[in-house]
Design a protein around this motif. Structure first.
Motif, mmCIF file in Angstrom:
data_model
loop_
_atom_site.group_PDB
_atom_site.id
_atom_site.type_symbol
_atom_site.label_atom_id
_atom_site.label_comp_id
_atom_site.label_asym_id
_atom_site.label_seq_id
_atom_site.Cartn_x
_atom_site.Cartn_y
_atom_site.Cartn_z
ATOM 1 N N GLY A 26 0.806 -1.202 0.000
ATOM 2 C CA GLY A 26 0.000 0.000 0.000
ATOM 3 C C GLY A 26 0.842 1.255 0.000
ATOM 4 O O GLY A 26 2.084 1.217 -0.063
ATOM 5 N N TYR A 27 0.136 2.370 0.086
ATOM 6 C CA TYR A 27 0.756 3.684 0.014
ATOM 7 C C TYR A 27 -0.059 4.602 0.917
ATOM 8 O O TYR A 27 -1.295 4.546 0.900
ATOM 9 C CB TYR A 27 0.719 4.174 -1.446
ATOM 10 C CG TYR A 27 1.556 5.397 -1.712
ATOM 11 C CD1 TYR A 27 2.930 5.285 -1.940
ATOM 12 C CD2 TYR A 27 0.968 6.657 -1.754
ATOM 13 C CE1 TYR A 27 3.700 6.399 -2.203
ATOM 14 C CE2 TYR A 27 1.729 7.786 -2.015
ATOM 15 C CZ TYR A 27 3.096 7.654 -2.231
ATOM 16 O OH TYR A 27 3.854 8.766 -2.488
ATOM 17 N N PRO A 28 0.592 5.437 1.715
ATOM 18 C CA PRO A 28 -0.163 6.242 2.694
ATOM 19 C C PRO A 28 -1.011 7.318 2.043
ATOM 20 O O PRO A 28 -0.596 7.953 1.075
ATOM 21 C CB PRO A 28 0.941 6.864 3.558
ATOM 22 C CG PRO A 28 2.161 6.862 2.684
ATOM 23 C CD PRO A 28 2.045 5.650 1.817
ATOM 24 N N ILE A 29 -2.220 7.485 2.555
ATOM 25 C CA ILE A 29 -3.100 8.582 2.156
ATOM 26 C C ILE A 29 -4.125 8.787 3.265
ATOM 27 O O ILE A 29 -4.694 7.822 3.786
ATOM 28 C CB ILE A 29 -3.797 8.308 0.799
ATOM 29 C CG1 ILE A 29 -4.717 9.466 0.411
ATOM 30 C CG2 ILE A 29 -4.540 6.983 0.814
ATOM 31 C CD1 ILE A 29 -5.307 9.341 -0.997
ATOM 32 N N THR A 30 -4.349 10.018 3.654
ATOM 33 C CA THR A 30 -5.346 10.350 4.664
ATOM 34 C C THR A 30 -6.747 10.105 4.082
ATOM 35 O O THR A 30 -6.985 10.426 2.919
ATOM 36 C CB THR A 30 -5.205 11.831 5.050
ATOM 37 O OG1 THR A 30 -3.850 12.065 5.440
ATOM 38 C CG2 THR A 30 -6.132 12.208 6.171
ATOM 39 N N PRO A 31 -7.689 9.525 4.835
ATOM 40 C CA PRO A 31 -7.663 9.212 6.266
ATOM 41 C C PRO A 31 -7.479 7.723 6.584
ATOM 42 O O PRO A 31 -8.100 7.206 7.497
ATOM 43 C CB PRO A 31 -9.043 9.683 6.719
ATOM 44 C CG PRO A 31 -9.924 9.396 5.526
ATOM 45 C CD PRO A 31 -9.068 9.556 4.309
ATOM 46 N N GLN A 32 -6.636 7.010 5.791
ATOM 47 C CA GLN A 32 -6.399 5.600 6.096
ATOM 48 C C GLN A 32 -4.939 5.293 6.440
ATOM 49 O O GLN A 32 -4.561 4.126 6.562
ATOM 50 C CB GLN A 32 -6.854 4.707 4.942
ATOM 51 C CG GLN A 32 -6.011 4.786 3.676
ATOM 52 C CD GLN A 32 -4.822 3.857 3.616
ATOM 53 O OE1 GLN A 32 -4.924 2.664 3.869
ATOM 54 N NE2 GLN A 32 -3.674 4.421 3.265
ATOM 55 N N SER A 33 -4.118 6.312 6.650
ATOM 56 C CA SER A 33 -2.677 6.083 6.789
ATOM 57 C C SER A 33 -2.306 5.220 7.989
ATOM 58 O O SER A 33 -1.267 4.550 7.973
ATOM 59 C CB SER A 33 -1.942 7.433 6.873
ATOM 60 O OG SER A 33 -2.024 8.117 5.636
ATOM 61 N N GLU A 34 -3.146 5.214 9.023
ATOM 62 C CA GLU A 34 -2.814 4.363 10.178
ATOM 63 C C GLU A 34 -2.860 2.878 9.836
ATOM 64 O O GLU A 34 -2.237 2.070 10.524
ATOM 65 C CB GLU A 34 -3.770 4.648 11.344
ATOM 66 C CG GLU A 34 -3.639 6.037 11.947
ATOM 67 C CD GLU A 34 -4.533 7.042 11.256
ATOM 68 O OE1 GLU A 34 -4.607 8.185 11.740
ATOM 69 O OE2 GLU A 34 -5.166 6.695 10.236
ATOM 70 N N LEU A 35 -3.602 2.505 8.784
ATOM 71 C CA LEU A 35 -3.651 1.090 8.395
ATOM 72 C C LEU A 35 -2.283 0.598 7.918
ATOM 73 O O LEU A 35 -1.765 -0.392 8.463
ATOM 74 C CB LEU A 35 -4.739 0.857 7.339
ATOM 75 C CG LEU A 35 -4.787 -0.534 6.696
ATOM 76 C CD1 LEU A 35 -4.927 -1.631 7.739
ATOM 77 C CD2 LEU A 35 -5.926 -0.594 5.675
#
Length: 353
Positions: A26-35
Motif C-alpha cells: 500500500g501507500y499512505p493517504i489520509t484518512p487511512q494512513s494508520e492502516l
C-alpha cells in the motif's frame, strides 16, 4: 474474548492479521494512513511482509502477484488512491484472484478533501476498471462490524476467487470503539491448486491470466464469471432491516450514516411516526429482496447518503416504481444531522412530494 479499544484503521489491520493475511502492499493517504502504519509494525511480527510501494498502481499489481501465488493479501487506500488501482482491480477480477481491498472514503471528486464521505459508491459497486466484472462490497457501520467483515472477507474472497472491497467513510477509519476478534462462520474452502507456487515437476504449469485472444473463449470466460456473480447474489447478501413492514416511511442508509439515521428515527417515533430502516451491509450484492417487504402503508422511501445521491439508483431499481423515492444528502465532507434527517422524514410522513 475480552474487548479491546482500538482506532478504526488499526482494528482493520488487526482483523486482517487474525484472518491470516500475510502480505500488505500500500501507500499512505489520509484518512487511512494508520492502516499501513499498523501493518508495517505488526505484520513482520507474525512472519508477514509489509511493503510500501512507490505508487497505488504498483501496490495493486503487487497484490495481483501475491494473490496469484495463493497468499492472503490486502491493500488499502482512500478514494483517489482506489481510483488509481481500478485497472489492477479489473485485472485481478479477470484472473479470478482472491484479495481484500480497503477504501476509507474521503470527499471528492479529484483530490477533494480529507473529511468523511460516501461518494465512492459508484466506484465500489460499478467499478472503474474495464469489462464485465464485479467484486463483493461490504459497508460496515461500526468498528465491530468492520472487524467481523474484514475477517470474513478473506474467506469470501477465497471461496469465490474474487476481490472483496471493504468500504467505510473517514469516520470509521478515525473513530475509536471497543472490538473483539471472533472467528468467522466455517466455509468449505477448496485448496488453491490453481496458484503459481511451482510445479516441483509433479504437474503442469498453472497460468494466471486475464487475456483471451479468441472472442468465443473470452465470452465463455465472462459468462462463467457471471454465473459466479449470480451465486454470490444468492448466498452473500447482508442487510439489517428495522420495522420495514409497518412503517409510514422507510429510510435507506449504510455505514456510519445509518447510525445518524437511527437517532433521527427515534425522534420521529416519539412523535408517533413509524419509521423503518433498510441498511445494506453488502452494497454489492445489493439487498433487493428487502424492498419487497415494504407495504402499501408506507408513504415513501428516503435515501440518506454522504454524497449527492449514488445509492439512490439501486434503491429505485429495487423498488421498481412501487413507491416514491426521496433523497437527503450532504457531501464534500459534511455530515448529515439527526434533526435534518428527521425533518425530511416528517415531510414524507405528512404527504409532501
Amino acid at each position: 474474548m475480552a474487548k479491546v479499544l482500538m482506532k478504526g484503521n488499526e482494528a482493520i489491520g488487526a482483523a486482517a492479521i487474525k484472518a491470516g493475511c500475510n502480505y500488505f502492499f500500500g501507500y499512505p493517504i489520509t484518512p487511512q494512513s494508520e492502516l499501513p502504519e499498523y501493518m508495517a509494525r505488526e505484520l513482520p511480527k507474525v512472519g508477514g511482509v509489509f511493503l510500501q510501494s512507490e505508487s497505488e498502481v504498483s501496490a495493486i499489481n503487487m497484490v495481483y502477484g501475491a494473490a496469484g501465488a495463493g497468499a492472503r493479501v490486502m491493500t488499502g487506500s482512500s478514494s483517489p488512491g482506489i481510483a488509481l488501482k481500478q485497472e489492477g482491480i479489473s485485472y485481478i477480477a479477470g484472473a479470478e484472484l482472491p484479495c481484500v481491498i480497503v477504501n476509507i472514503v474521503r470527499g471528492g471528486p479529484g483530490l477533494g478533501g480529507i473529511q468523511p464521505a460516501q461518494s465512492d459508491y459508484y466506484q465500489a459497486t460499478r467499478g472503474g476498471g474495464n469489462g464485465d466484472y464485479r467484486h463483493v462490497v461490504y459497508a460496515p457501520a461500526s468498528l465491530q462490524e468492520m472487524v467481523d467483515y474484514v475477517i470474513e472477507s478473506f474467506d469470501v474472497a477465497d471461496q469465490y476467487r474474487i476481490p472483496v472491497m471493504i468500504i467505510g467513510d473517514g469516520m470509521i477509519g478515525q473513530m475509536m470503539e471497543p472490538v473483539e476478534f471472533n472467528d468467522p462462520k466455517p466455509r468449505n474452502l477448496a485448496a488453491k491448486d490453481w496458484a503459481t507456487v511451482g510445479t516441483k515437476n509433479e504437474r503442469e504449469h498453472n497460468v494466471i491470466n486475464s487475456l483471451f485472444i479468441d472472442p468465443q473463449e473470452l465470452e465463455d470466460h465472462v459468462i462463467r464469471l457471471e454465473k459466479k456473480h449470480e451465486e454470490i447474489k444468492k448466498n452473500e447478501v447482508r442487510v439489517e432491516e428495522v420495522n420495514v413492514e409497518d412503517a409510514d416511511v422507510v429510510v435507506v442508509a449504510y455505514g456510519t450514516t445509518s447510525r445518524i439515521v437511527k437517532n433521527a428515527m427515534a425522534k420521529c417515533e416519539e412523535e408517533g411516526i413509524k419509521v423503518g430502516l433498510i441498511r445494506p451491509i453488502t452494497l454489492w450484492p445489493f439487498p433487493d429482496g428487502s424492498f419487497d417487504k415494504i407495504t402499501d402503508k408506507t408513504k415513501g422511501v428516503l435515501t440518506v447518503e454522504m454524497s449527492t445521491g449514488q445509492m439512490i439508483d439501486d434503491v429505485k431499481i429495487a423498488l421498481n416504481g412501487r413507491k416514491p423515492v426521496h433523497f437527503y444528502g450532504r457531501t464534500g465532507g459534511m455530515v448529515p444531522t439527526p434533526d435534518a434527517i428527521a425533518d425530511e422524514i416528517r415531510k414524507i410522513a405528512g404527504g409532501e412530494k
